[in-house]
Design a protein around this motif. Structure first.
Motif, PDB file in Angstrom:
ATOM      1  N   LEU A   1      34.246  12.700  38.921  1.00  0.00           N
ATOM      2  CA  LEU A   1      33.805  12.964  37.884  1.00  0.00           C
ATOM      3  C   LEU A   1      33.846  11.632  37.189  1.00  0.00           C
ATOM      4  O   LEU A   1      34.540  10.215  37.666  1.00  0.00           O
ATOM      5  N   MET A   2      32.164  11.102  36.431  1.00  0.00           N
ATOM      6  CA  MET A   2      31.899   9.507  36.066  1.00  0.00           C
ATOM      7  C   MET A   2      31.061   9.174  35.054  1.00  0.00           C
ATOM      8  O   MET A   2      30.251  10.001  34.962  1.00  0.00           O
ATOM      9  N   ARG A   3      31.254   7.786  34.690  1.00  0.00           N
ATOM     10  CA  ARG A   3      30.335   7.974  33.491  1.00  0.00           C
ATOM     11  C   ARG A   3      29.209   8.113  34.225  1.00  0.00           C
ATOM     12  O   ARG A   3      29.750   5.783  35.025  1.00  0.00           O
ATOM     13  N   VAL A   4      28.045   7.818  34.050  1.00  0.00           N
ATOM     14  CA  VAL A   4      26.660   6.887  34.378  1.00  0.00           C
ATOM     15  C   VAL A   4      26.655   5.429  33.200  1.00  0.00           C
ATOM     16  O   VAL A   4      26.183   5.720  32.437  1.00  0.00           O
ATOM     17  N   SER A   5      26.202   3.806  34.359  1.00  0.00           N
ATOM     18  CA  SER A   5      26.199   3.323  33.110  1.00  0.00           C
ATOM     19  C   SER A   5      24.417   3.106  33.218  1.00  0.00           C
ATOM     20  O   SER A   5      23.442   3.966  34.157  1.00  0.00           O
ATOM     21  N   GLU A   6      23.799   2.566  31.900  1.00  0.00           N
ATOM     22  CA  GLU A   6      22.460   2.019  32.010  1.00  0.00           C
ATOM     23  C   GLU A   6      21.927   1.807  33.132  1.00  0.00           C
ATOM     24  O   GLU A   6      20.333   2.107  33.353  1.00  0.00           O
ATOM     25  N   GLU A   7      22.488   1.291  33.621  1.00  0.00           N
ATOM     26  CA  GLU A   7      21.892   0.205  34.932  1.00  0.00           C
ATOM     27  C   GLU A   7      21.694   0.670  35.986  1.00  0.00           C
ATOM     28  O   GLU A   7      20.794   1.036  36.848  1.00  0.00           O
ATOM     29  N   LEU A   8      22.782   1.439  36.645  1.00  0.00           N
ATOM     30  CA  LEU A   8      22.941   2.779  37.370  1.00  0.00           C
ATOM     31  C   LEU A   8      21.313   3.643  37.064  1.00  0.00           C
ATOM     32  O   LEU A   8      21.166   3.840  37.947  1.00  0.00           O
ATOM     33  N   ALA A   9      21.519   4.372  36.204  1.00  0.00           N
ATOM     34  CA  ALA A   9      21.146   5.300  35.547  1.00  0.00           C
ATOM     35  C   ALA A   9      19.139   4.618  35.242  1.00  0.00           C
ATOM     36  O   ALA A   9      18.833   5.755  36.136  1.00  0.00           O
ATOM     37  N   GLY A  10      19.040   3.062  35.626  1.00  0.00           N
ATOM     38  CA  GLY A  10      17.595   2.568  35.358  1.00  0.00           C
ATOM     39  C   GLY A  10      17.334   2.361  37.317  1.00  0.00           C
ATOM     40  O   GLY A  10      16.523   2.998  36.911  1.00  0.00           O
ATOM     41  N   ARG A  11      18.466   2.532  37.795  1.00  0.00           N
ATOM     42  CA  ARG A  11      17.838   2.543  39.377  1.00  0.00           C
ATOM     43  C   ARG A  11      18.401   3.999  39.740  1.00  0.00           C
ATOM     44  O   ARG A  11      17.249   4.255  40.757  1.00  0.00           O
ATOM     45  N   HIS A  12      18.722   4.654  39.358  1.00  0.00           N
ATOM     46  CA  HIS A  12      18.774   6.041  40.216  1.00  0.00           C
ATOM     47  C   HIS A  12      17.283   6.647  40.053  1.00  0.00           C
ATOM     48  O   HIS A  12      16.935   7.107  40.842  1.00  0.00           O
TER      49      HIS A  12
END
Ligand code: DAT
Ligand code: MG
Length: 123
Positions: free
Chosen positions: A37-48
Motif C-alpha cells: 500500500l503506497m502513495r505515488v509521487s508526482e515524479e514516479l507517476a510521471g515516470r510510470h
C-alpha cells in the motif's frame, strides 16, 4: 514463470473494491507474490506513464494516481501479462466486456480501477 506489475488505483480503494479485484485475479489462477500500500509521487507517476506525456489526459491521470493511496502488486503465472490484461478488460470501461474487472465494475475511462503492464519489458 511470468510476472507482471498490477496496481489498484485510488478509485478501487475508495470504493472498497480491493478484495473483489484481488479475488478475481486469484480466481483466474494467478499468484500474488508482492503487495504494498503506497502513495505515488508526482515524479514516479510521471515516470510510470512517460509514454503518455503530452497527451490531453496526462495531467489528469497523474493528478488522479497521486491523489490517494494505491495498492501495488506483483502477480505471477503462465502468461501473467496477458492473463492480467484480459481479466482487466479494455482501457475504457464503456467498451470493456462483461466478465472483466473494468467491464463489471466501472464506467469512466479516467477511473478504471486497475493498471496492468502491457508487456514483460514494461513489467
Ligand atoms: P491501460 O491502463 O489500459 O494500459 P493506457 O496505457 O492506454 O491504458 O492509458 C493509461 C491510463 O490513462 C488509462 O488506464 C486511463 C488513462 N486514459 C487513457 N486514455 C484516456 C482517455 N482518452 N481519457 C482519459 N483517460 C485516459
Ligand atoms: Mg497502459
Amino acid at each position: 514463470m511470468d510476472r507482471t506489475l498490477v496496481f489498484l488505483k485510488p478509485d478501487a480503494l475508495q470504493r472498497g473494491l480491493v478484495g473483489e479485484i484481488i479475488s478475481r485475479l486469484e480466481g483466474r489462477g494467478l499468484k500474488l507474490v508482492g503487495m504494498k500500500l503506497m502513495r505515488v509521487s508526482e515524479e514516479l507517476a510521471g515516470r510510470h506513464y512517460a509514454a503518455h506525456a503530452g497527451k490531453g489526459f496526462f495531467p489528469g491521470l497523474v493528478a488522479f494516481v497521486t491523489s490517494s493511496p494505491i495498492v501495488a502488486m506483483v502477480w505471477e503465472g503462465e502468461g501473467a501479462v496477458e492473463a492480467v490484461r484480459c481479466t482487466m478488460g479494455r482501457t475504457n470501461p464503456v467498451e470493456a466486456h462483461p466478465g472483466t474487472i473494468r467491464g463489471d465494475l466501472g464506467i469512466d475511462v479516467g477511473r478504471n480501477l486497475i493498471h496492468g503492464s502491457d508487456s514483460a519489458e514494461a513489467a
